[in-house]
Design an enzyme around this catalytic site. Structure first.
Site, short mmCIF file in Angstrom:
data_model
loop_
_atom_site.label_atom_id
_atom_site.label_comp_id
_atom_site.label_asym_id
_atom_site.label_seq_id
_atom_site.Cartn_x
_atom_site.Cartn_y
_atom_site.Cartn_z
N ASP A 288 0.82 -1.22 0.00
CA ASP A 288 0.00 0.00 0.00
C ASP A 288 0.85 1.26 0.00
O ASP A 288 0.43 2.29 -0.50
CB ASP A 288 -0.91 0.04 1.24
CG ASP A 288 -1.94 -1.06 1.24
OD1 ASP A 288 -2.00 -1.82 0.24
OD2 ASP A 288 -2.70 -1.16 2.23
N ASP B 96 -2.44 5.56 -2.87
CA ASP B 96 -1.87 4.36 -2.27
C ASP B 96 -1.11 3.64 -3.38
O ASP B 96 -1.60 3.54 -4.52
CB ASP B 96 -2.96 3.42 -1.73
CG ASP B 96 -3.42 3.79 -0.32
OD1 ASP B 96 -3.08 4.90 0.15
OD2 ASP B 96 -4.15 2.98 0.29
N HIS C 175 -7.35 0.02 -4.37
CA HIS C 175 -6.29 -0.96 -4.66
C HIS C 175 -6.66 -1.83 -5.86
O HIS C 175 -7.67 -2.53 -5.86
CB HIS C 175 -5.95 -1.81 -3.44
CG HIS C 175 -5.55 -0.95 -2.27
ND1 HIS C 175 -5.48 -1.41 -0.99
CD2 HIS C 175 -5.19 0.36 -2.21
CE1 HIS C 175 -5.09 -0.42 -0.18
NE2 HIS C 175 -4.91 0.67 -0.91
N ASP D 238 -5.15 -4.44 -7.04
CA ASP D 238 -4.66 -5.82 -7.10
C ASP D 238 -5.64 -6.90 -6.66
O ASP D 238 -5.26 -8.05 -6.42
CB ASP D 238 -3.30 -5.96 -6.38
CG ASP D 238 -3.29 -5.37 -4.98
OD1 ASP D 238 -4.34 -4.86 -4.55
OD2 ASP D 238 -2.24 -5.42 -4.32
N CYS E 69 -0.67 -7.84 -1.49
CA CYS E 69 -0.74 -6.71 -0.54
C CYS E 69 0.32 -6.83 0.55
O CYS E 69 0.87 -5.82 0.99
CB CYS E 69 -2.09 -6.67 0.14
SG CYS E 69 -3.48 -6.42 -0.93
N1 ALA Z 1 -10.36 -3.18 -2.16
C1 ALA Z 1 -10.07 -4.40 -2.86
C2 ALA Z 1 -11.23 -5.34 -2.82
O1 ALA Z 1 -11.86 -5.48 -1.81
C3 ALA Z 1 -8.86 -5.07 -2.30
O2 ALA Z 1 -11.55 -6.00 -3.79
#
Ligand code: ALA
Length: 379
Positions: free
Chosen positions: A135, A213, A262, A264, A364
């Site tokens: 992150d 991030d 995020h 990923d 992560c």
């Molecule tokens: N925020 C991302 C999700 O929950 C990691 O899919």
């Protein structure tokens, strides 16, 4: 103090070797341009010291609604010991597995995050954790970039990594931080409500200052893919674009995600020409990837009644590539393990469910410091 840090590392940090001459003569210890070159060294987070982040509008936009009360009532307190112990066991297994595969593992300091802190503009009842280096550390080539993260509770999270950053700097890495954000009220849209107008997502952050991030970016050599999200604004992306210069191209992907945070668990490059995609969030790949194969992640096997405090079940696709074939996958993700085998990969399984509760999986929980390879174009 993290006992996992060896004494030679401490010695280097006490007397850092920063002469230009020695920096030039050493091969770069930090060298990572994509998500798949052979992994040689990695930072793996720590779960010890993790605290429940205090309630804030940022959590409303990003955290599962069913856990709102926990954040509102227990923010600033440590997570229950039994949850931490179980997650630590997963991390230990992951570290052993990486080491058995020949990867050097470094760990951040252990910090007690259940402590209030303040800046001149605001205060926070506590921090979060040093569990997810992805992150906050963006590693591009031989440069480690500290991300300007917009959650107030994460403002000082970088401190747990400072010993490691000084160590890598002493061995020749470049070390950069974006302008430290103020995180005053202007960066948040306090009128935020989850709503979508057509397909345009509404974000909880404004363009007051650059924030992001690092986990909203994934690297494919000269091409870096990112998403704007509830933690990454256009100002932050533009800062990075200017900083990286002409050697890199930044491409925005626009997933269909009402709570983006995020990239990923949405878009995970696996190897040249292959990307794992979240089929709920994509109809098709962006034009620039028209020659790439989109491999659709099967639905996660995480049981419906298993509490994930900080994420969706798509953490299943938050994998870590050890090279273009070997991929670390959670043990219970039988459908994904089978898909990887069918696609010609070599899955390596690891227990990680209890760590998953805290919002991340193998990608992560890591920051890849060194992969054997060089800057290439794969488009
Ligand atoms: N925020 C991302 C999700 O929950 C990691 O899919």
């Amino acid at each position: 103090m993290n006992t996992a840090i060896e004494s030679d590392l401490l010695e280097e940090m006490i007397v850092p070797n920063i002469s230009t001459k020695s920096v030039i003569s050493k091969p770069s210890i930090v060298n990572s341009y994509n998500e798949w070159d052979p992994l040689e060294e990695v930072i793996v987070g720590n779960i010890d010291g993790a605290a429940i982040p205090p309630w804030h509008i940022m959590l409303q936009a990003t955290m599962p609604l069913q856990h709102t009360q926990m954040y509102q009532q227990q923010g600033g307190q440590p997570y229950p010991k039994e949850l931490i112990d179980a997650a630590r066991k997963d991390l230990d297994e992951f570290v052993h597995l990486l080491e058995a595969e020949g990867v050097t593992v470094r760990r951040p300091d252990i910090v007690d995050y259940a402590k209030p802190f303040a800046t001149p503009d605001w205060n926070s009842q506590g921090g979060l954790y040093s569990a997810m280096p992805r992150d906050l550390l963006l590693i591009i080539g031989n440069e480690i970039i500290e991300a300007p993260m917009p959650w107030r509770s994460r403002y000082f999270e970088i401190n747990a990594y400072r010993k490691l950053l000084k160590h890598y700097f002493s061995l020749g890495a470049r070390w950069t931080a974006l302008p430290k954000p103020q995180l005053s009220d202007e960066i948040y849209d306090y009128t935020y409500q989850e709503e979508q107008v057509g397909k345009a997502v509404r974000y909880v952050i404004t363009e007051f200052e650059p924030v992001f991030d690092a986990a909203d970016f994934v690297r494919c050599g000269k091409d870096i893919f990112y998403q704007k999200s509830n933690v990454t604004n256009a100002f932050g992306v533009e800062w990075l674009r200017r900083h990286l210069g002409d050697n890199y191209r930044l491409h925005e992907i626009k997933p269909n995600d009402s709570h983006p945070m995020h990239i990923d668990a949405t878009f995970m490059p696996l190897a040249p020409g292959k990307v794992l995609i979240n089929p709920e969030r994509f109809d098709k790949l962006p034009e620039v990837l028209k020659n790439w194969e989109a491999l659709k992640a099967p639905a996660s096997c995480i049981p419906e009644n298993f509490d994930l405090f900080m994420s969706s079940r798509w953490l299943s696709m938050n994998i870590l590539m050890l090279d273009q074939e070997r991929v670390i996958v959670e043990k219970g993700e039988t459908a994904l393990i089978k898909s990887f085998k069918d696609w010609g990969f070599k899955p390596i399984i690891c227990n990680f469910r209890n760590f998953n509760r805290f919002g991340g999986s193998f990608h992560c929980a890591t920051a890849d410091i060194r992969r054997k390879g060089s800057l290439q174009s794969y488009l």
